[in-house]
Motif scaffolding. Sequence first.
Motif, PDB file in Angstrom:
ATOM      1  N   PRO A  14       0.803  -1.227   0.000  1.00  0.00           N
ATOM      2  CA  PRO A  14       0.000   0.000   0.000  1.00  0.00           C
ATOM      3  C   PRO A  14       0.839   1.282   0.000  1.00  0.00           C
ATOM      4  N   ALA A  15       1.917   1.328   0.771  1.00  0.00           N
ATOM      5  CA  ALA A  15       2.702   2.564   0.879  1.00  0.00           C
ATOM      6  C   ALA A  15       3.433   2.872  -0.430  1.00  0.00           C
ATOM      7  N   GLY A  16       4.251   1.928  -0.875  1.00  0.00           N
ATOM      8  CA  GLY A  16       5.060   2.166  -2.074  1.00  0.00           C
ATOM      9  C   GLY A  16       4.212   2.350  -3.319  1.00  0.00           C
ATOM     10  N   PHE A  33      10.203  -1.570  -7.637  1.00  0.00           N
ATOM     11  CA  PHE A  33      10.888  -2.865  -7.502  1.00  0.00           C
ATOM     12  C   PHE A  33      10.227  -3.629  -6.361  1.00  0.00           C
ATOM     13  N   GLU A  34       9.591  -4.733  -6.679  1.00  0.00           N
ATOM     14  CA  GLU A  34       8.850  -5.507  -5.669  1.00  0.00           C
ATOM     15  C   GLU A  34       9.480  -6.897  -5.540  1.00  0.00           C
ATOM     16  N   ALA A  35       9.811  -7.272  -4.308  1.00  0.00           N
ATOM     17  CA  ALA A  35      10.452  -8.568  -4.081  1.00  0.00           C
ATOM     18  C   ALA A  35       9.519  -9.735  -4.411  1.00  0.00           C
ATOM     19  N   GLY A  36       8.236  -9.561  -4.109  1.00  0.00           N
ATOM     20  CA  GLY A  36       7.281 -10.651  -4.301  1.00  0.00           C
ATOM     21  C   GLY A  36       6.814 -10.768  -5.738  1.00  0.00           C
ATOM     22  N   GLY A  41       1.477  -6.307  -1.071  1.00  0.00           N
ATOM     23  CA  GLY A  41       2.173  -6.618   0.183  1.00  0.00           C
ATOM     24  C   GLY A  41       1.293  -7.423   1.112  1.00  0.00           C
ATOM     25  N   MET A  42       1.309  -7.052   2.382  1.00  0.00           N
ATOM     26  CA  MET A  42       0.508  -7.776   3.378  1.00  0.00           C
ATOM     27  C   MET A  42      -0.981  -7.543   3.186  1.00  0.00           C
ATOM     28  N   ALA A  43      -1.342  -6.522   2.398  1.00  0.00           N
ATOM     29  CA  ALA A  43      -2.764  -6.229   2.180  1.00  0.00           C
ATOM     30  C   ALA A  43      -3.264  -6.828   0.865  1.00  0.00           C
ATOM     31  N   GLY A  56      -5.112 -12.740   6.624  1.00  0.00           N
ATOM     32  CA  GLY A  56      -5.823 -12.376   7.850  1.00  0.00           C
ATOM     33  C   GLY A  56      -6.874 -11.322   7.512  1.00  0.00           C
ATOM     34  N   PRO A  57      -7.528 -10.774   8.539  1.00  0.00           N
ATOM     35  CA  PRO A  57      -8.605  -9.816   8.256  1.00  0.00           C
ATOM     36  C   PRO A  57      -8.032  -8.504   7.745  1.00  0.00           C
ATOM     37  N   HIS A  58      -8.650  -7.905   6.731  1.00  0.00           N
ATOM     38  CA  HIS A  58      -8.186  -6.610   6.230  1.00  0.00           C
ATOM     39  C   HIS A  58      -9.346  -5.654   6.012  1.00  0.00           C
ATOM     40  N   ARG A  59      -9.758  -5.075   7.097  1.00  0.00           N
ATOM     41  CA  ARG A  59     -10.803  -4.045   7.038  1.00  0.00           C
ATOM     42  C   ARG A  59     -10.132  -2.718   6.705  1.00  0.00           C
ATOM     43  N   PHE A  60     -10.644  -2.023   5.677  1.00  0.00           N
ATOM     44  CA  PHE A  60     -10.111  -0.692   5.380  1.00  0.00           C
ATOM     45  C   PHE A  60     -10.978   0.349   6.058  1.00  0.00           C
ATOM     46  N   PRO A 233      13.807  -8.203  -5.822  1.00  0.00           N
ATOM     47  CA  PRO A 233      14.167  -7.630  -4.519  1.00  0.00           C
ATOM     48  C   PRO A 233      15.312  -6.622  -4.654  1.00  0.00           C
ATOM     49  N   VAL A 234      15.264  -5.586  -3.847  1.00  0.00           N
ATOM     50  CA  VAL A 234      16.360  -4.609  -3.819  1.00  0.00           C
ATOM     51  C   VAL A 234      17.334  -5.037  -2.735  1.00  0.00           C
ATOM     52  N   ARG A 235      18.621  -5.047  -3.093  1.00  0.00           N
ATOM     53  CA  ARG A 235      19.607  -5.453  -2.087  1.00  0.00           C
ATOM     54  C   ARG A 235      19.870  -4.292  -1.129  1.00  0.00           C
ATOM     55  N   ILE A 418       9.088   4.888   4.150  1.00  0.00           N
ATOM     56  CA  ILE A 418       7.656   4.894   4.487  1.00  0.00           C
ATOM     57  C   ILE A 418       7.176   3.458   4.730  1.00  0.00           C
ATOM     58  N   GLY A 419       5.969   3.333   5.292  1.00  0.00           N
ATOM     59  CA  GLY A 419       5.337   2.014   5.395  1.00  0.00           C
ATOM     60  C   GLY A 419       5.440   1.391   6.763  1.00  0.00           C
ATOM     61  N   ARG A 420       4.841   0.224   6.879  1.00  0.00           N
ATOM     62  CA  ARG A 420       4.704  -0.440   8.186  1.00  0.00           C
ATOM     63  C   ARG A 420       6.062  -0.930   8.683  1.00  0.00           C
ATOM     64  N   TYR A 421       6.676  -1.877   7.962  1.00  0.00           N
ATOM     65  CA  TYR A 421       8.036  -2.203   8.417  1.00  0.00           C
ATOM     66  C   TYR A 421       9.033  -1.213   7.845  1.00  0.00           C
ATOM     67  N   TYR A 426       3.313   0.983  13.439  1.00  0.00           N
ATOM     68  CA  TYR A 426       2.266  -0.033  13.497  1.00  0.00           C
ATOM     69  C   TYR A 426       1.098   0.435  12.620  1.00  0.00           C
ATOM     70  N   ASN A 427       1.341   0.475  11.317  1.00  0.00           N
ATOM     71  CA  ASN A 427       0.379   1.020  10.351  1.00  0.00           C
ATOM     72  C   ASN A 427      -0.727   0.050   9.998  1.00  0.00           C
ATOM     73  N   ASN A 428      -1.915   0.589   9.785  1.00  0.00           N
ATOM     74  CA  ASN A 428      -2.912  -0.105   8.996  1.00  0.00           C
ATOM     75  C   ASN A 428      -2.760   0.385   7.564  1.00  0.00           C
ATOM     76  N   GLN A 429      -3.570  -0.174   6.656  1.00  0.00           N
ATOM     77  CA  GLN A 429      -3.446   0.248   5.250  1.00  0.00           C
ATOM     78  C   GLN A 429      -3.554   1.758   5.092  1.00  0.00           C
ATOM     79  N   ASP A 430      -4.498   2.340   5.813  1.00  0.00           N
ATOM     80  CA  ASP A 430      -4.734   3.782   5.627  1.00  0.00           C
ATOM     81  C   ASP A 430      -3.514   4.611   5.991  1.00  0.00           C
ATOM     82  N   HIS A 431      -2.811   4.215   7.045  1.00  0.00           N
ATOM     83  CA  HIS A 431      -1.597   4.960   7.412  1.00  0.00           C
ATOM     84  C   HIS A 431      -0.535   4.820   6.317  1.00  0.00           C
ATOM     85  N   SER A 432      -0.411   3.606   5.772  1.00  0.00           N
ATOM     86  CA  SER A 432       0.608   3.392   4.736  1.00  0.00           C
ATOM     87  C   SER A 432       0.242   4.136   3.450  1.00  0.00           C
ATOM     88  N   ILE A 433      -1.070   4.138   3.124  1.00  0.00           N
ATOM     89  CA  ILE A 433      -1.506   4.898   1.941  1.00  0.00           C
ATOM     90  C   ILE A 433      -1.194   6.383   2.161  1.00  0.00           C
TER      91      ILE A 433
HETATM   92  C1  LIG Z   1      -2.570 -10.428   9.909  1.00  0.00           C
HETATM   93  C2  LIG Z   1      -2.701  -8.981   9.528  1.00  0.00           C
HETATM   94  C3  LIG Z   1      -3.935  -8.339   9.628  1.00  0.00           C
HETATM   95  C4  LIG Z   1      -4.077  -7.004   9.252  1.00  0.00           C
HETATM   96  N1  LIG Z   1      -5.299  -6.416   9.336  1.00  0.00           N
HETATM   97  C5  LIG Z   1      -5.472  -5.163   8.852  1.00  0.00           C
HETATM   98  C6  LIG Z   1      -6.759  -4.568   8.826  1.00  0.00           C
HETATM   99  O1  LIG Z   1      -7.756  -5.136   9.244  1.00  0.00           O
HETATM  100  N2  LIG Z   1      -6.869  -3.316   8.301  1.00  0.00           N
HETATM  101  C7  LIG Z   1      -5.802  -2.640   7.792  1.00  0.00           C
HETATM  102  O2  LIG Z   1      -5.978  -1.543   7.260  1.00  0.00           O
HETATM  103  N3  LIG Z   1      -4.559  -3.172   7.841  1.00  0.00           N
HETATM  104  C8  LIG Z   1      -4.374  -4.404   8.356  1.00  0.00           C
HETATM  105  N4  LIG Z   1      -3.119  -4.959   8.393  1.00  0.00           N
HETATM  106  C9  LIG Z   1      -1.972  -4.113   8.058  1.00  0.00           C
HETATM  107  C10 LIG Z   1      -1.728  -3.947   6.570  1.00  0.00           C
HETATM  108  O3  LIG Z   1      -1.522  -5.200   5.975  1.00  0.00           O
HETATM  109  C11 LIG Z   1      -0.484  -3.090   6.430  1.00  0.00           C
HETATM  110  O4  LIG Z   1      -0.693  -1.866   7.117  1.00  0.00           O
HETATM  111  C12 LIG Z   1      -0.115  -2.735   5.024  1.00  0.00           C
HETATM  112  O5  LIG Z   1      -0.016  -3.861   4.203  1.00  0.00           O
HETATM  113  C13 LIG Z   1       1.224  -2.019   5.068  1.00  0.00           C
HETATM  114  O6  LIG Z   1       1.572  -1.599   3.791  1.00  0.00           O
HETATM  115  P1  LIG Z   1       3.101  -1.291   3.486  1.00  0.00           P
HETATM  116  O7  LIG Z   1       3.179  -0.924   2.056  1.00  0.00           O
HETATM  117  O8  LIG Z   1       3.587  -0.335   4.498  1.00  0.00           O
HETATM  118  O9  LIG Z   1       3.867  -2.655   3.770  1.00  0.00           O
HETATM  119  P2  LIG Z   1       3.700  -4.086   3.118  1.00  0.00           P
HETATM  120  O10 LIG Z   1       2.284  -4.407   2.876  1.00  0.00           O
HETATM  121  O11 LIG Z   1       4.479  -4.987   4.008  1.00  0.00           O
HETATM  122  O12 LIG Z   1       4.423  -3.954   1.718  1.00  0.00           O
HETATM  123  C14 LIG Z   1       5.820  -3.874   1.629  1.00  0.00           C
HETATM  124  C15 LIG Z   1       6.237  -4.489   0.287  1.00  0.00           C
HETATM  125  O13 LIG Z   1       7.658  -4.339   0.160  1.00  0.00           O
HETATM  126  C16 LIG Z   1       8.171  -5.523  -0.423  1.00  0.00           C
HETATM  127  N5  LIG Z   1       9.588  -5.620  -0.066  1.00  0.00           N
HETATM  128  C17 LIG Z   1      10.143  -5.877   1.139  1.00  0.00           C
HETATM  129  N6  LIG Z   1      11.475  -5.876   1.060  1.00  0.00           N
HETATM  130  C18 LIG Z   1      11.778  -5.600  -0.228  1.00  0.00           C
HETATM  131  C19 LIG Z   1      13.001  -5.461  -0.936  1.00  0.00           C
HETATM  132  N7  LIG Z   1      14.178  -5.609  -0.339  1.00  0.00           N
HETATM  133  N8  LIG Z   1      12.939  -5.169  -2.251  1.00  0.00           N
HETATM  134  C20 LIG Z   1      11.744  -5.016  -2.902  1.00  0.00           C
HETATM  135  N9  LIG Z   1      10.553  -5.150  -2.264  1.00  0.00           N
HETATM  136  C21 LIG Z   1      10.575  -5.433  -0.951  1.00  0.00           C
HETATM  137  C22 LIG Z   1       7.316  -6.621   0.167  1.00  0.00           C
HETATM  138  O14 LIG Z   1       7.362  -7.792  -0.629  1.00  0.00           O
HETATM  139  C23 LIG Z   1       5.941  -5.968   0.207  1.00  0.00           C
HETATM  140  O15 LIG Z   1       5.211  -6.230  -0.977  1.00  0.00           O
HETATM  141  C24 LIG Z   1      -2.945  -6.282   8.794  1.00  0.00           C
HETATM  142  C25 LIG Z   1      -1.709  -6.920   8.699  1.00  0.00           C
HETATM  143  C26 LIG Z   1      -1.573  -8.243   9.073  1.00  0.00           C
HETATM  144  C27 LIG Z   1      -0.230  -8.901   8.980  1.00  0.00           C
END
Ligand SMILES: Cc1cc2nc3c(=O)[nH]c(=O)nc-3n(C[C@H](O)[C@H](O)[C@H](O)COP(=O)(O)OP(=O)(O)OC[C@H]3O[C@@H](n4cnc5c(N)ncnc54)[C@H](O)[C@@H]3O)c2cc1C
Length: 481
Positions: A14-16, A33-36, A41-43, A56-60, A233-235, A418-421, A426-433
């Motif tokens: 969502p963030a990128g 550049f997406e590793a997967g 991502g997780m959404a 898992g559950p993904h309520r926006f 994947p980006v090194r 940017i983004g969750r990790y 501790y972002n939800n989708q909306d924070h990452s967007i």
């Molecule tokens: C079990 C679970 C339940 C959730 N429930 C909700 C919910 O109900 N509502 C909600 O809004 N959010 C929920 N979330 C959170 C939501 O999934 C995240 O907030 C959102 O996906 C974060 O987006 P992001 O882009 O920051 O990170 P990510 O979704 O983690 O995307 C990061 C991307 O970067 C890629 N990447 C990583 N390393 C590299 C690299 N070296 N090179 C290239 N690409 C790379 C990854 O493959 C991934 O695609 C939940 C998460 C989990 C795990």
Amino acid sequence: MTSSRTVGVIGAGPAGLTAAYDLARQGVQVEVFEAGAKVGGMAGSFPLWGQMVDYGPHRFFSTDDRVNRVWREVIGDEYDMVDRLTRIYYRRTFFDYPLKALNALKGLGLVEAFRCVGSYGWQRLFPDKDESTFEGWVSNRFGKRLFSIFFKSYSEKLWGISCRDLDADFAAQRIKRFSLSEAIKTALLGARTVRHKTLVDQFAYPVGGSGDLYDTMARRLRDAGGRLHLSTPVRRVTFDADGRPRIELPSGEVRPFDHVISSMPLTALVAGLNPPAEVAACAARLRYRNTILAYLEIEGTGLFPDQWIYVHSPDLRTGRITNFRNWVPSLCGKSPNSIVCLEYWCNDDDALWSTADGDIAALARREMAATGLTGGAPILNAHIVRVGKSYPVYGHGYRQNLAPVEAFLSGFPRLHAIGRYGAFKYNNQDHSILMGVLAAENIMAATEGAAPRHDLWLVNTDTDYQEAARVTDTGLEKTTG
Ligand SMILES: Cc1cc2nc3c(=O)[nH]c(=O)nc-3n(C[C@H](O)[C@H](O)[C@H](O)COP(=O)(O)OP(=O)(O)OC[C@H]3O[C@@H](n4cnc5c(N)ncnc54)[C@H](O)[C@@H]3O)c2cc1C
């Protein structure tokens, strides 16, 4: 004018993806550049046993106009409103979630209810002095007894550390300004007279699953001229002598850009930048928690009405169970069966993380049967998915480790984490967007020679969590006619 600008984006979650989408539509040359092997991502979502499921559950949900603009613009009318039902399961009893005082006290029985209210009164007289820990923060608002029933076991399953070692940031983000006295007031006076309504009654959900939003966004990104490299994947990120960032791929290929947006794990990004020893040490102390998702196909439908259930019972290892049958009918196709997903959380070095899929599936089957929620229906299939680094751990005092990392990265104005990790939030989708939108705005400002408009490190730190707003504030409802 801006087409000579180039931006490299790491990660198509969502963030990128949002940042890339916004920039490409403004004429910037964007490469993601997406590793997967897929976006979201997780959404994201994926097909399983003839149905679609999420990780898992993904309520926006968002009350932010900028976030809702992106969501509506991308998804159009391809969503349904879902009547939300989520409850807590504790020792074979269901409790409303978010907690409602009278419901909780009633479910616990008269004796336990008196103990809880007494414990709350005691806590009001003799509060925990240290509110910087999760335990202190919650106990002062609910009393020790309710804390141990409704917060302790779930939180310790999720984070893998004692609630005394968990930062109060986690609580403040999720249950802001809520307390037993306010909950009782809400129950007695009715929701209309009390401002912080905790239950978002409905939410908007894409007809094809959470990941539908990101699949569509990726198509629009490409239509706007953006390039998306999957399974790439980006090194690491490096810089040339002029401070221009470069993305280095595992092949050794190096790609220069005017700006780089990174949503790869913050710790990995920093390690690749050869930081000073003290920054490296702080980054190494930032911990992530992993999720194992155990999907089970169960014969028939009507197992339980919730979209998901929080499992607080300490005798079960799973912390949450999602029932995809209760989201939108379009997820289920023609399947006559239900798919549930049990979540297990663990660290890299926990035995569970390296346990074989078959053994985790057996554990999930046992625990699902033990809840009594299957009603004896046969479990037909199991499928295991591992999501690494899914939760940034807000261990007590984690900000002291994060702050030097943020300061170090702020020294690279052309690199945007940017983004969750990606930003250890501790972002939800909306924070990452939102982070994606703001990163794009900062880059657009830079292309015009202006200072950045937003401090991205501040997103999702104001603790004003949106659980406390109503869906009618989002502008996401479908209009009739
Ligand atoms: C079990 C679970 C339940 C959730 N429930 C909700 C919910 O109900 N509502 C909600 O809004 N959010 C929920 N979330 C959170 C939501 O999934 C995240 O907030 C959102 O996906 C974060 O987006 P992001 O882009 O920051 O990170 P990510 O979704 O983690 O995307 C990061 C991307 O970067 C890629 N990447 C990583 N390393 C590299 C690299 N070296 N090179 C290239 N690409 C790379 C990854 O493959 C991934 O695609 C939940 C998460 C989990 C795990």
